[in-house]
Write a protein that holds these residues in place. Structure first.
Motif, PDB file in Angstrom:
ATOM      1  N   ARG A 342       0.850  -1.182   0.000  1.00 47.62           N
ATOM      2  CA  ARG A 342       0.000   0.000   0.000  1.00 47.62           C
ATOM      3  C   ARG A 342       0.891   1.240   0.000  1.00 47.62           C
ATOM      4  O   ARG A 342       2.030   1.191   0.462  1.00 47.62           O
ATOM      5  CB  ARG A 342      -0.925  -0.008   1.219  1.00 47.62           C
ATOM      6  N   ASP A 344       1.222   3.809   1.738  1.00 45.61           N
ATOM      7  CA  ASP A 344       1.792   4.308   2.997  1.00 45.61           C
ATOM      8  C   ASP A 344       2.823   3.367   3.594  1.00 45.61           C
ATOM      9  O   ASP A 344       3.375   3.642   4.673  1.00 45.61           O
ATOM     10  CB  ASP A 344       0.686   4.587   4.013  1.00 45.61           C
ATOM     11  N   PHE A 382      -1.930  -2.822  -5.220  1.00 46.30           N
ATOM     12  CA  PHE A 382      -2.693  -1.823  -4.489  1.00 46.30           C
ATOM     13  C   PHE A 382      -2.940  -0.635  -5.410  1.00 46.30           C
ATOM     14  O   PHE A 382      -2.023  -0.157  -6.095  1.00 46.30           O
ATOM     15  CB  PHE A 382      -1.933  -1.349  -3.252  1.00 46.30           C
ATOM     16  N   GLY A 386      -6.190   2.631  -2.038  1.00 42.57           N
ATOM     17  CA  GLY A 386      -6.062   1.617  -1.010  1.00 42.57           C
ATOM     18  C   GLY A 386      -6.805   0.335  -1.297  1.00 42.57           C
ATOM     19  O   GLY A 386      -6.688  -0.636  -0.534  1.00 42.57           O
TER      20      GLY A 386
END
Length: 734
Positions: A342, A344, A382, A386
């Motif tokens: 993802r 992040d 991804f 998200g």
């Protein structure tokens, strides 16, 4: 230096290599040593599979050494393990179960070490373990990087059929898609599938593709199964190869570049993950806990971690910079097929061939979700929002929440969906299939935006398609142009008819205007004649009026005189009468006879004057009466022509109105003629233009037909040439 457990450094393959003469120059690795090692050593000492960590397939690997350290000391053959064990001067001798190399071959290796371990004929030697590489230029942050127009989309190889699409990636910054094939990589527009460039990968089949985070570089991993593996870094804009990392004992199945571009992670069938320093090619890390083929390696978006997975379902998270194990994840339970992070870097998802997508939290390394939208997942990514994009054995690509159900999807391909990639915005999706086709789709739409082969078409084939398209376009355009000519001709005929009608109307209006003008002239002439005929009577009437006025004034003066004379006469008569009465009453003696005579004479004179004044007034009145009679006569004559004059004036006024109306109608008609004439000219021009367009289409159609014939002939000849060349389209050195 002492090399531990080197019993399997070298093995006998057979044959004798005759060393060349080095009288002119010291031996170098590429020309002299590599052929000897290829015969005697490389089968057991290639890449990460090399026994005891010793790899001898290239200069850099040989200089790096093995798990116990360096095996050559530049300038000192007597301290170099490689020479000592090959010369059987130190145990364990190599090869362990056969004769040693010939004296000539040993002399070549000895002289090469003594000469400073030259890499090639241009190297002066000195013996660095690895050769420093030039820094890789990078574009400005956020820049769009696309292949230069000078890059050719012509394939290097033409295959009878397209293999399954297993390598697919989309640029994170640009509308660009990379598709792996056999010995080549195709770059296409992710918007319409148009081929933009074809990049050579002569080392074998492409198993993995990864764009750098800025989209400027493309990592290609692959090779020849069971024989050799290579990872290359290519410049997306120019197509130039910037780095080559070879020497792997088997094909590179997965490769990834760290976000900062400093490290390259490789994995393959030997079960070893290698992390390479991109700057100099040296090995930074080696991870060996996997028990089966390495099927996926991916750096986290922040560059802090490296995720690896294997065919046995093993999965690990490593600290990217130190190489320390960060998480040994719970077993996946099925062969891993893909890893995706993802944005992040907090979650990593591992796709498996026979199970769900396992999503792990990086803080604790625990599995937090399983996404089961397929019977087996072959690719996963991804999206920026998200959600997970997956492709599986059911032949479908789906989008879903990490722990929930499907939120978007597409109809099945009809075969396995083997690879996928998402464009920068996450709205454009590329799906590769077992059928060798890549389908470009849009989230929320079911139709394919483009369907392309993994192997690009020949430029000559593209030329044929373009020529066929141009011909089809013209074939469709010609009937339209013919109809346009008919419509334009009909419009011209209508305009001409309208112009003729307008001209006739204008001619009629002109005739009416001319008639109205003549009628006005006639009416004006009649009025003028009547007015002319009244000039003399009116002059006479004016003279009579003047005469009457003068006579009236004379009558008034004479009547005044007559009145005054009559009064004087009466006074004189009254005076005589008074005197005579006095004489009768008082006698004649009572009056003065002289006075009476004078009175009588005065009365007689006054009477004569009064009579003369009355007579003169009568004469003037007679003259005035005669003038009035003449006045009445002329006035009667003038009044007699009054109605005629009024009629003439009315007729003239009506003629003026008729003339003005006719003139206005003529002006309108002339305007209509001008407009109709302009319409005819426009329609004529349109008809000529339509005819010219039709002629142009027919000429272009003929030209396009010839061009198509030429393109087809060129393609046929090219296919024959390619077939004779064994499928090779152009030299891989290009």
């Amino acid at each position: 230096m002492i090399l531990r457990d080197v019993a399997v450094i070298l093995s006998v393959v057979g044959g004798v290599v005759v060393p060349p003469s080095f009288a002119a120059a010291p031996p170098n690795f590429a020309d002299h040593v590599a052929p000897i090692l290829e015969v005697w050593c490389v089968d057991c000492h290639r890449g990460s599979r090399g026994k005891n960590g010793v790899a001898l397939q290239d200069h850099a690997a040989t200089m790096t050494g093995g798990s116990a350290g360096a095996i050559v000391v530049p300038g000192d053959p007597g301290a170099s393990i490689l020479y000592l064990v090959a010369a059987h001067e130190r145990d364990p001798v190599m090869p362990p179960d056969g004769d040693r190399m010939s004296d000539e071959e040993l002399a070549t290796i000895r002289d090469w070490i003594a000469g400073g371990c030259r890499r090639d004929a241009d190297d002066e030697g000195s013996g660095p373990k690895v050769e420093a590489m030039a820094a890789i230029p990078r574009p400005p942050s956020g820049a769009t990087v696309m292949p230069d127009p000078s890059c050719s989309p012509q394939p290097y190889w033409l295959h009878d059929r397209s293999d399954a699409v297993v390598a697919l990636d989309a640029s994170p910054t640009s509308p660009l898609l990379a598709i792996g094939g056999h010995r080549q990589v195709t770059l296409v527009s992710i918007e319409d599938g148009r081929p933009l460039a074809c990049l050579s990968f002569p080392e074998g089949t492409v198993h993995d593709l990864r764009f750098s985070r800025d989209g400027a570089l493309l990592v290609v991993g692959g090779g020849r199964d069971g024989a050799s593996g290579v990872a290359a870094i290519l410049d997306v804009a120019s197509g130039a190869r910037l780095r080559t990392f070879d020497g792997e004992p088997d094909a590179v199945l997965s490769a990834d570049l760290s976000p900062d571009g400093s490290m390259l992670a490789l994995g393959g069938p030997d079960g070893i993950v290698r992390v390479i320093d991109v700057a100099d090619g040296s090995e930074l890390q080696r991870h060996t806990p996997h028990t089966d083929w390495i099927t996926a390696v991916r750096f986290s978006p922040d560059g802090a971690m490296l995720a690896t997975a294997d065919r046995a379902g093993g999965a690990f998270i490593w600290e990217a910079w130190t190489g320390r194990e960060f998480h040994r994840l719970p077993g996946l339970g099925a062969p891993a097929t893909a890893i995706t992070w993802r944005a992040d870097s907090n979650l990593a998802a591992f796709a498996t061939d026979a199970g769900p997508v396992a999503v792990f939290d990086m803080e604790r390394g625990n599995r937090i979700a399983n996404q089961s939208l397929h019977g087996g997942v072959l690719a996963a990514a991804f999206l920026p929002d998200g959600r997970l994009l997956t492709a599986g054995r059911d032949g479908r690509a789906r989008i879903g929440d990490i722990g929930g159900g499907e939120t978007a999807g597409w109809p099945p391909l009809g075969d396995l969906a083997t690879a996928l990639a998402a464009g920068p915005d996450g709205n454009t999706i590329a799906i590769g299939g077992l059928d060798g086709l890549v389908r470009i789709r849009t989230v929320g739409a079911t139709d394919d935006r483009a369907v392309i082969r993994a192997d690009p078409p020949l430029i000559e084939e593209i030329a044929v398609r373009k020529a066929e398209g141009a011909l089809a376009t013209l074939d469709a355009a010609i009937p339209d142009a013919e109809r346009a000519v008919g419509v334009a001709n009909d419009a011209l005929t209508t305009a001409q008819s309208a112009a003729e009608a307008a001209t006739r109307a204008a001619d009629a209006a002109r005739v009416r205007a001319e008639a109205a003008a003549r009628a006005l002239a006639d009416a004006t002439a009649v009025r003028t004649a009547i007015q002319t005929s009244l000039i003399e009577p009116r002059r006479r009437l004016a003279a009579i009026e003047a005469e009457r006025q003068a006579l009236g004034e004379q009558v008034a003066r004479l009547e005044e005189i007559a009145t005054r004379r009559t009064a004087e006469m009466r006074a004189a008569v009254d005076a005589v009468t008074a005197l005579e009465l006095t004489a009768v009453m008082q006698g004649e003696a009572a009056i003065d006879a002289t006075a009476l005579d004078a009175a009588r004479r005065l009365a007689e004179g006054a009477t004569a004057l009064a009579q003369r004044a009355i007579a003169d007034a009568g004469d003037i009145r007679t003259a005035l009466a005669a003038a009035e009679i003449r006045d009445a006569g002329w006035r009667s004559a003038i009044d007699a022509r009054g109605p005629e004059l009024e009629t003439a004036r009315t007729t003239e006024t009506a003629a003026i109105a008729a003339r003005d109306e006719a003139a206005a109608a003529m002006a309108v008609a002339e305007t209509e003629v001008r407009l109709a004439t302009a319409a005819v000219e426009a329609a004529s021009a349109a008809a000529a233009g339509a005819q010219a367009t039709l002629a142009e289409h027919r000429d272009r159609r003929e030209t396009a037909g010839r061009a198509l014939d030429i393109a087809r002939d060129t393609l046929a000849r090219r296919r024959i040439e390619i077939a004779e060349a064994g499928g090779q389209v152009r030299a891989e050195a290009e």
